[in-house]
Design a protein around this motif. Sequence first.
Motif, PDB file in Angstrom:
ATOM      1  N   VAL A 254       0.832  -1.196   0.000  1.00 34.31           N
ATOM      2  CA  VAL A 254       0.000   0.000   0.000  1.00 34.31           C
ATOM      3  C   VAL A 254       0.873   1.256   0.000  1.00 34.31           C
ATOM      4  CG1 VAL A 254      -1.662   1.352   1.353  1.00 34.31           C
ATOM      5  CG2 VAL A 254      -1.985  -1.111   1.085  1.00 34.31           C
ATOM      6  N   MET A 255       1.947   1.243   0.774  1.00 32.57           N
ATOM      7  CA  MET A 255       2.856   2.388   0.820  1.00 32.57           C
ATOM      8  C   MET A 255       3.440   2.669  -0.561  1.00 32.57           C
ATOM      9  SD  MET A 255       6.379   2.981   3.035  1.00 32.57           S
ATOM     10  CE  MET A 255       5.574   3.166   4.636  1.00 32.57           C
ATOM     11  N   ASN A 256       3.855   1.616  -1.233  1.00 33.92           N
ATOM     12  CA  ASN A 256       4.422   1.779  -2.576  1.00 33.92           C
ATOM     13  C   ASN A 256       3.389   2.392  -3.530  1.00 33.92           C
ATOM     14  OD1 ASN A 256       6.627   1.273  -4.500  1.00 33.92           O
ATOM     15  ND2 ASN A 256       5.233  -0.218  -5.400  1.00 33.92           N
ATOM     16  N   HIS A 257       2.150   1.946  -3.410  1.00 37.33           N
ATOM     17  CA  HIS A 257       1.068   2.475  -4.251  1.00 37.33           C
ATOM     18  C   HIS A 257       0.820   3.955  -3.953  1.00 37.33           C
ATOM     19  CE1 HIS A 257      -2.903   3.019  -6.034  1.00 37.33           C
ATOM     20  NE2 HIS A 257      -3.309   3.470  -4.859  1.00 37.33           N
ATOM     21  N   LEU A 258       0.734   4.301  -2.675  1.00 33.50           N
ATOM     22  CA  LEU A 258       0.457   5.687  -2.298  1.00 33.50           C
ATOM     23  C   LEU A 258       1.561   6.626  -2.783  1.00 33.50           C
ATOM     24  CD1 LEU A 258      -0.836   5.105   1.362  1.00 33.50           C
ATOM     25  CD2 LEU A 258      -2.221   5.600  -0.669  1.00 33.50           C
ATOM     26  N   LYS A 259       2.800   6.171  -2.660  1.00 32.33           N
ATOM     27  CA  LYS A 259       3.918   6.991  -3.138  1.00 32.33           C
ATOM     28  C   LYS A 259       3.814   7.184  -4.653  1.00 32.33           C
ATOM     29  CE  LYS A 259       7.420   5.853   0.353  1.00 32.33           C
ATOM     30  NZ  LYS A 259       8.737   5.177   0.574  1.00 32.33           N
ATOM     31  N   GLY A 260       3.410   6.109  -5.350  1.00 35.17           N
ATOM     32  CA  GLY A 260       3.274   6.191  -6.797  1.00 35.17           C
ATOM     33  C   GLY A 260       2.214   7.191  -7.223  1.00 35.17           C
ATOM     34  N   ARG A 261       1.237   7.440  -6.359  1.00 37.69           N
ATOM     35  CA  ARG A 261       0.188   8.416  -6.638  1.00 37.69           C
ATOM     36  C   ARG A 261       0.586   9.829  -6.220  1.00 37.69           C
ATOM     37  NH1 ARG A 261      -5.321   5.906  -4.211  1.00 37.69           N
ATOM     38  NH2 ARG A 261      -6.019   8.065  -4.593  1.00 37.69           N
ATOM     39  N   GLY A 262       1.777   9.942  -5.651  1.00 38.56           N
ATOM     40  CA  GLY A 262       2.234  11.255  -5.203  1.00 38.56           C
ATOM     41  C   GLY A 262       1.643  11.685  -3.880  1.00 38.56           C
ATOM     42  N   LEU A 263       1.044  10.752  -3.146  1.00 40.98           N
ATOM     43  CA  LEU A 263       0.465  11.072  -1.837  1.00 40.98           C
ATOM     44  C   LEU A 263       1.543  11.047  -0.765  1.00 40.98           C
ATOM     45  CD1 LEU A 263      -2.768   8.934  -2.191  1.00 40.98           C
ATOM     46  CD2 LEU A 263      -2.684  11.443  -2.027  1.00 40.98           C
ATOM     47  N   ARG A 264       1.412  11.977   0.172  1.00 40.85           N
ATOM     48  CA  ARG A 264       2.384  12.065   1.254  1.00 40.85           C
ATOM     49  C   ARG A 264       1.899  11.258   2.461  1.00 40.85           C
ATOM     50  NH1 ARG A 264       2.143  18.168   2.348  1.00 40.85           N
ATOM     51  NH2 ARG A 264      -0.053  17.571   2.072  1.00 40.85           N
ATOM     52  N   ILE A 265       2.838  10.549   3.063  1.00 41.73           N
ATOM     53  CA  ILE A 265       2.554   9.751   4.256  1.00 41.73           C
ATOM     54  C   ILE A 265       3.354  10.350   5.420  1.00 41.73           C
ATOM     55  CG2 ILE A 265       2.636   7.436   5.278  1.00 41.73           C
ATOM     56  CD1 ILE A 265       2.855   6.361   2.383  1.00 41.73           C
ATOM     57  N   PRO A 266       2.714  10.827   6.465  1.00 37.01           N
ATOM     58  CA  PRO A 266       1.297  10.699   6.827  1.00 37.01           C
ATOM     59  C   PRO A 266       0.461  11.947   6.538  1.00 37.01           C
ATOM     60  CG  PRO A 266       2.522  11.377   8.748  1.00 37.01           C
ATOM     61  CD  PRO A 266       3.530  11.307   7.607  1.00 37.01           C
ATOM     62  N   GLU A 267       1.036  12.958   5.860  1.00 38.92           N
ATOM     63  CA  GLU A 267       0.311  14.219   5.678  1.00 38.92           C
ATOM     64  C   GLU A 267      -1.022  14.024   4.958  1.00 38.92           C
ATOM     65  OE1 GLU A 267       4.611  15.091   6.260  1.00 38.92           O
ATOM     66  OE2 GLU A 267       3.476  13.715   4.972  1.00 38.92           O
ATOM     67  N   ASP A 268      -1.036  13.222   3.885  1.00 33.75           N
ATOM     68  CA  ASP A 268      -2.268  12.999   3.113  1.00 33.75           C
ATOM     69  C   ASP A 268      -3.040  11.776   3.588  1.00 33.75           C
ATOM     70  OD1 ASP A 268      -1.810  15.210   1.413  1.00 33.75           O
ATOM     71  OD2 ASP A 268      -0.427  14.010   0.211  1.00 33.75           O
ATOM     72  N   VAL A 269      -2.325  10.782   4.061  1.00 28.33           N
ATOM     73  CA  VAL A 269      -2.955   9.547   4.541  1.00 28.33           C
ATOM     74  C   VAL A 269      -1.991   8.830   5.481  1.00 28.33           C
ATOM     75  CG1 VAL A 269      -2.184   8.302   2.476  1.00 28.33           C
ATOM     76  CG2 VAL A 269      -4.040   7.356   3.852  1.00 28.33           C
ATOM     77  N   GLY A 270      -2.509   8.361   6.607  1.00 27.70           N
ATOM     78  CA  GLY A 270      -1.688   7.614   7.556  1.00 27.70           C
ATOM     79  C   GLY A 270      -1.675   6.129   7.208  1.00 27.70           C
ATOM     80  N   LEU A 271      -0.666   5.426   7.701  1.00 28.76           N
ATOM     81  CA  LEU A 271      -0.520   4.003   7.366  1.00 28.76           C
ATOM     82  C   LEU A 271       0.068   3.248   8.548  1.00 28.76           C
ATOM     83  CD1 LEU A 271      -0.690   1.817   5.121  1.00 28.76           C
ATOM     84  CD2 LEU A 271       1.640   2.462   4.465  1.00 28.76           C
ATOM     85  N   MET A 272      -0.551   2.110   8.863  1.00 27.02           N
ATOM     86  CA  MET A 272      -0.061   1.279   9.969  1.00 27.02           C
ATOM     87  C   MET A 272      -0.019  -0.185   9.558  1.00 27.02           C
ATOM     88  SD  MET A 272      -0.854   1.384  13.946  1.00 27.02           S
ATOM     89  CE  MET A 272       0.183   0.399  15.056  1.00 27.02           C
ATOM     90  N   GLY A 273       1.019  -0.864  10.020  1.00 29.79           N
ATOM     91  CA  GLY A 273       1.164  -2.293   9.756  1.00 29.79           C
ATOM     92  C   GLY A 273       1.051  -3.108  11.026  1.00 29.79           C
ATOM     93  N   PHE A 274       1.487  -4.357  10.944  1.00 35.11           N
ATOM     94  CA  PHE A 274       1.447  -5.263  12.100  1.00 35.11           C
ATOM     95  C   PHE A 274       2.445  -6.380  11.838  1.00 35.11           C
ATOM     96  CE2 PHE A 274       0.089  -8.048  15.360  1.00 35.11           C
ATOM     97  CZ  PHE A 274      -0.848  -7.419  16.169  1.00 35.11           C
ATOM     98  N   ASP A 275       3.378  -6.594  12.727  1.00 37.33           N
ATOM     99  CA  ASP A 275       4.378  -7.683  12.716  1.00 37.33           C
ATOM    100  C   ASP A 275       5.805  -7.166  12.916  1.00 37.33           C
ATOM    101  OD1 ASP A 275       2.541  -9.742  12.327  1.00 37.33           O
ATOM    102  OD2 ASP A 275       2.755  -9.698  10.147  1.00 37.33           O
ATOM    103  N   ASN A 276       6.103  -5.952  12.421  1.00 37.47           N
ATOM    104  CA  ASN A 276       7.462  -5.412  12.460  1.00 37.47           C
ATOM    105  C   ASN A 276       8.465  -6.385  11.841  1.00 37.47           C
ATOM    106  OD1 ASN A 276       9.322  -3.374  12.915  1.00 37.47           O
ATOM    107  ND2 ASN A 276       9.866  -4.104  14.958  1.00 37.47           N
TER     108      ASN A 276
END
Length: 330
Positions: A254-276
């Motif tokens: 999802v992060m790769n996709h958002l970057k490809g759209r030119g969206l800023r993380i977390p300014e435009d959309v936040g993102l959280m995972g699970f597992d580290n």
Amino acid sequence: MGVTIKEIAVICGVSPGTVDRALNDRPGISEKTKAKIIEVARQLNYQPDYMARSLAKGRTMTIGVVLFDLYNRSFAQLMNSIEAECRRQGYFVDLVLTNKDPDNEKKCIEHLLHRKVDGIIIFAINYGEAFDHYLKSLNVPVVTVCNRVSGDWSYIGIDDRKAMKEAVQYICGKGYERFVYVCPPLSYRGKTNIFTQEERFAGCLEGLKECGIHEPPVIVTDKDYVGAIGRMSFGDGEPRTAIVCSCDIYALEVMNHLKGRGLRIPEDVGLMGFDNIDVLKYVTPALTTVEYDVEQFGLQAVRCAVEQIEQGSAAPVPLLPYRIIAGASI
């Protein structure tokens, strides 16, 4: 022909039992004697006779491991930990992969039984009373990891529900108003064992409720979850949105996709995972996620299996700890 324990015992002037204790790091021997025996064994290039040991103990000294696959880095890390601890305890590993197929899982288990494994560690796909009875019919120790089968089996895991609830509460504390929950395995509810994923989803809903978020999350269960995210709008004019992924592997895509759209993380959309998972150290921005010690999963699973194999039973293993890793993506 290699040197034997009896020959090392003669050279060192001790009993074969003392040599066995030294070479297998067991108590009942002085450090001085132990050091002498180990050095003699090293000089003579001693190699354990596993076949003789198996015949003497009536075991194959092998533990079977049943996993989904090794695509997810957390599974690869888990497998490395299992193999290392098995080796330390004098056991070999027989690994089989189910590809998340319930029928194939039983075929994999049958393969392990034909190989006479002494115990089985399983990340189960099957579930229910029939599968529970099936496992009991195997007459070998079974340890379940992450996906619980029933209370009759040793279980290694964390409190996934509580962990995800706390993760969502952490996100709510950052002022997010809209939530998207990404978890493709939820499409298998009622079909296969997705205990871990169901617990995480339940925790998400509980966290939102306790934070007073009344709008339900957008739930993405599509196999093409990136495509589903691609049809959503984020940023200017949209509510402040956090995408919560039930696994880091989804979050990275999802992060790769958002970057490809030119969206800023977390300014435009936040993102959280699970597992580290271990590859997160290469990711920018640093992913906010939930961490647990996957190596402890493997270590505890093996120790629990070996206890059952060698002593007939094992003490219950408490749920393992976890913590939220505050990255830069929320």
